[in-house]
Design an enzyme around this catalytic site. Structure first.
Site, PDB file in Angstrom:
ATOM      1  N   LYS A  35       0.735  -1.028  -0.036  1.00  0.00           N
ATOM      2  CA  LYS A  35      -0.119   0.153   0.372  1.00  0.00           C
ATOM      3  C   LYS A  35       0.660   1.515  -0.345  1.00  0.00           C
ATOM      4  O   LYS A  35       1.630   1.682   0.161  1.00  0.00           O
ATOM      5  CB  LYS A  35      -0.972  -0.279   0.963  1.00  0.00           C
ATOM      6  CG  LYS A  35      -0.307   0.223   2.725  1.00  0.00           C
ATOM      7  CD  LYS A  35      -1.275  -0.097   3.550  1.00  0.00           C
ATOM      8  CE  LYS A  35      -0.438  -0.099   5.282  1.00  0.00           C
ATOM      9  NZ  LYS A  35      -1.127  -1.010   6.159  1.00  0.00           N
ATOM     10  N   TYR A 262      18.212  28.245  10.935  1.00  0.00           N
ATOM     11  CA  TYR A 262      16.579  29.438  10.922  1.00  0.00           C
ATOM     12  C   TYR A 262      16.533  29.123  13.014  1.00  0.00           C
ATOM     13  O   TYR A 262      17.135  28.042  13.818  1.00  0.00           O
ATOM     14  CB  TYR A 262      15.905  28.392  10.975  1.00  0.00           C
ATOM     15  CG  TYR A 262      15.220  28.696   9.691  1.00  0.00           C
ATOM     16  CD1 TYR A 262      14.944  30.170   9.194  1.00  0.00           C
ATOM     17  CD2 TYR A 262      15.136  27.671   8.039  1.00  0.00           C
ATOM     18  CE1 TYR A 262      14.760  29.981   7.777  1.00  0.00           C
ATOM     19  CE2 TYR A 262      15.112  28.079   7.047  1.00  0.00           C
ATOM     20  CZ  TYR A 262      14.842  29.583   6.720  1.00  0.00           C
ATOM     21  OH  TYR A 262      14.775  30.118   5.422  1.00  0.00           O
TER      22      TYR A 262
HETATM   23  C1  LIG Z   1      -0.189  -2.111   7.022  1.00  0.00           C
HETATM   24  C2  LIG Z   1      -0.647  -3.079   7.042  1.00  0.00           C
HETATM   25  C3  LIG Z   1       0.165  -4.348   7.510  1.00  0.00           C
HETATM   26  C4  LIG Z   1       1.254  -4.625   7.203  1.00  0.00           C
HETATM   27  O1  LIG Z   1       1.593  -4.144   8.640  1.00  0.00           O
HETATM   28  P1  LIG Z   1       3.414  -3.662   8.821  1.00  0.00           P
HETATM   29  O2  LIG Z   1       3.662  -3.044  10.413  1.00  0.00           O
HETATM   30  O3  LIG Z   1       3.552  -2.400   7.898  1.00  0.00           O
HETATM   31  O4  LIG Z   1       3.795  -5.691   8.775  1.00  0.00           O
HETATM   32  C5  LIG Z   1      -0.778  -5.308   7.530  1.00  0.00           C
HETATM   33  N1  LIG Z   1      -2.331  -5.428   7.438  1.00  0.00           N
HETATM   34  C6  LIG Z   1      -3.392  -4.324   7.831  1.00  0.00           C
HETATM   35  C7  LIG Z   1      -4.713  -4.260   7.772  1.00  0.00           C
HETATM   36  C8  LIG Z   1      -2.505  -3.142   7.441  1.00  0.00           C
HETATM   37  O5  LIG Z   1      -2.954  -2.198   7.433  1.00  0.00           O
END
Ligand SMILES: *Cc1c(COP(=O)(O)O)cnc(C)c1O
Length: 367
Positions: A35, A262
């Site tokens: 994702k 800054y």
């Molecule tokens: C993002 C996600 C994962 C993967 O999680 P990680 O901590 O990156 O391994 C697995 N399951 C769901 C539902 C997620 O949203």
């Protein structure tokens, strides 16, 4: 013309890390989580690299899944947020997507939907909320939802997977994970039929044998970051899949007592040689990285001083062999030789955020 900061993706590291997930859960099938543009690594690119070694992919939403299908990724693709409308169902039918059902509103959408092909049957994940309280049916609603879906004319009963998500698997000393797994298993056992399950994220895969099931869902570990704040990636045998580099654009000699950046928040405690690096928060480098955050120059460790600017940071290179440092040399902000987890800690954030930001903002070098 390109901006100066650039990321490099390491395909072999991605493959190695996926193998690590498979080794940890040898009896499970894998849904590689790609994702958010594969946590900034490039979803289509990552899917191509991981393709031969995974049974499927997971993304957040329908547009992400469609992008993969249009790039001819033909493995099962799970949409973790599922569908929000009958339009989404139409797209999911056309692109053969596996959907997540997590709320009863989606059951009515399914009832309202007429597929283009009357034979179409959806493969579904049915999600139970075992304690995270984000997505998923409450345990009692879950049993009803599964019973309704297993007999639904638009659902492939052999394509059902029961899933839940762990909220605290990165905290090994907490009871929460054990409780979540037990609650989920208990409710799955109460069903009249056995279905495959999907529970573990990276922290579950690497730390909780109990969370192994027919399917695992590794995300962050694929990209070479440790899911635990206390454990270094090397201990888990994970390798960085992304390196962020940027060039030195100026070298300066400052006097003791002069201030830097800054707000003049950094005061030189000694005569100081600084290098200005062309990478800032507009490139995904975290603005809250504190003074002292490591930056590598020729594999030697320099330190960030002063505030991070939009397109630049200032580092102290006084202790680095000066002759070896020149304008144009590349600094490593994180990657193969400098763990992103260190940088995330110095900025009081998590690697996920840094990877998404830099990955989606920076130019990519060929690999
Ligand atoms: C993002 C996600 C994962 C993967 O999680 P990680 O901590 O990156 O391994 C697995 N399951 C769901 C539902 C997620 O949203």
């Amino acid at each position: 013309m390109k901006r100066s900061a650039r990321i490099t993706i390491h395909p072999q590291a991605l493959q190695h890390n996926l193998n690590r997930a498979r080794q940890e859960a040898p009896d499970s099938k894998t849904t590689a989580v790609i994702k958010a543009n594969a946590y900034g690594h490039g979803a289509v690119e990552a899917a191509g690299i991981l393709y031969d070694k995974t049974e499927g992919f997971a993304v957040s939403c329908i547009v992400e899944a469609v992008e993969l299908r249009q790039a001819h990724i033909d493995r099962p693709i799970t949409v973790l947020q599922g569908f929000q409308s009958t339009d989404d169902l139409r797209i999911a039918e056309a692109y053969q997507l596996r959907l997540t059902v997590h709320h009863k509103r989606q059951l009515s959408l399914l009832d309202q939907f007429s597929p283009a092909n009357s034979q179409h049957r959806f493969d579904l994940n049915i999600k139970m909320d075992s304690g995270m309280h984000r997505l998923g049916f409450a345990p009692d609603e879950f049993i009803n939802a599964v019973q309704k879906l297993q007999n639904h004319t638009l659902v492939n009963p052999d394509g059902l997977v029961l899933m839940t998500h762990l909220s605290s698997a990165d905290e090994k000393d907490k009871d929460t994970t054990q409780q979540q797994i037990s609650l989920f298993n208990k409710n799955c056992d109460a069903l009249n039929k056995d279905y495959p399950k999907s529970i573990a994220n990276s922290a579950g895969i690497l730390g909780w044998k109990e969370s192994d099931s027919e399917w695992i869902r590794p995300g962050i570990m694929l990209y070479g970051s440790s899911p635990y704040s206390e454990t270094h990636r090397d201990t888990l045998d994970l390798k960085a899949a992304m390196t962020l580099n940027a060039p030195i654009i100026t070298i300066r000699h400052l006097k003791k007592g002069e201030v830097v950046g800054y707000g003049g928040t950094w005061v030189c405690e000694r005569d100081t040689i600084t290098a200005i690096i062309a990478c800032g928060y507009a490139d995904g480098y975290p603005r809250h990285a504190r003074s002292g955050t490591p930056v590598l120059i020729h594999s030697e460790q320099a330190k960030l001083i002063g505030r991070v600017s939009m397109d630049m940071i200032i580092i102290d290179i006084t202790d680095i062999k000066e002759a070896s440092v020149q304008v144009g040399d590349l600094a490593e902000l994180w990657g193969k030789n400098l763990s992103i987890d260190t940088i995330a800690q110095c900025a009081e954030t998590i690697s996920y955020e840094l990877l998404c930001n830099a990955g989606n903002l920076c130019e990519r070098m060929g690999t």
